[in-house]
Design an enzyme around this catalytic site. Structure first.
Site, mmCIF file in Angstrom:
data_model
loop_
_atom_site.group_PDB
_atom_site.id
_atom_site.type_symbol
_atom_site.label_atom_id
_atom_site.label_comp_id
_atom_site.label_asym_id
_atom_site.label_seq_id
_atom_site.Cartn_x
_atom_site.Cartn_y
_atom_site.Cartn_z
ATOM 1 N N GLY A 29 0.496 -4.293 -2.074
ATOM 2 C CA GLY A 29 1.344 -2.793 -2.071
ATOM 3 C C GLY A 29 0.557 -2.297 -2.651
ATOM 4 C CE1 TYR A 30 -4.016 1.069 -2.803
ATOM 5 C CE2 TYR A 30 -2.886 0.063 -0.610
ATOM 6 C CZ TYR A 30 -3.891 0.338 -1.498
ATOM 7 O OH TYR A 30 -5.258 -0.151 -1.028
#
Length: 157
Positions: A29-30
């Site tokens: 995930g970012y």
């Protein structure tokens, strides 16, 4: 400074599967809305990494990666990462002296299969196997950071 030199291609067919030597499942995930860099957390098995990459389109980007505790990474994925998460199985295929990383995406990016090759320099030659399709190195839609905000299933043909 760490420098990544990488090219990305779409995959035409499944014939690469006959040459797989290993695979790994990733959830990532970012953590930021990037202007200059992306900050990613990635988990594979019981190991995890924090990765920082320059937001540059093309073959060369600055990249820094640090191993972090897996529990911290799971918490970041659950509470801090934007959605959707990137879920994929990465397959490793050796062709000549190079290793291709073939990412088969899941979730909101199901149907997307991308092959990447890391090179020592931008002009390095490499063998292009028959299953290799169109180059997408310069198309930002195929970058994982883009797929986390604009998933493949929302724009595919």
């Amino acid at each position: 400074m760490a420098l990544e030199i990488e090219r990305k291609f779409l995959v035409l067919n499944e014939s690469w599967r006959n040459s797989v030597r290993d695979s790994a499942y990733f959830r990532q995930g970012y953590l930021n809305n990037e202007i200059h860099c992306s900050v990613r957390v990635r988990v594979c098995g019981d190991r995890a990494w924090l990765n920082i990459k320059s937001v540059t389109i093309g073959t060369q980007r600055q990249e820094f990666e640090y191993e972090i505790p897996a529990n911290d990474a799971h918490t970041m994925l659950s509470t801090l990462s934007r959605r959707p998460l990137i879920e994929k199985t990465r397959y490793f295929v050796d062709v000549g002296p190079h290793t291709w990383e073939i990412d088969v995406f899941e979730g909101d990016n199901t149907g997307l299969v991308v092959a990447e090759i890391e090179l020592g320099n931008p002009d390095e030659t490499f063998e292009k196997p028959g299953w290799l399709g169109e180059e997408v190195t310069y198309d930002p839609r195929y970058y994982n950071t883009s797929l986390s905000t604009n998933p493949y299933n929302s724009w595919q043909d």
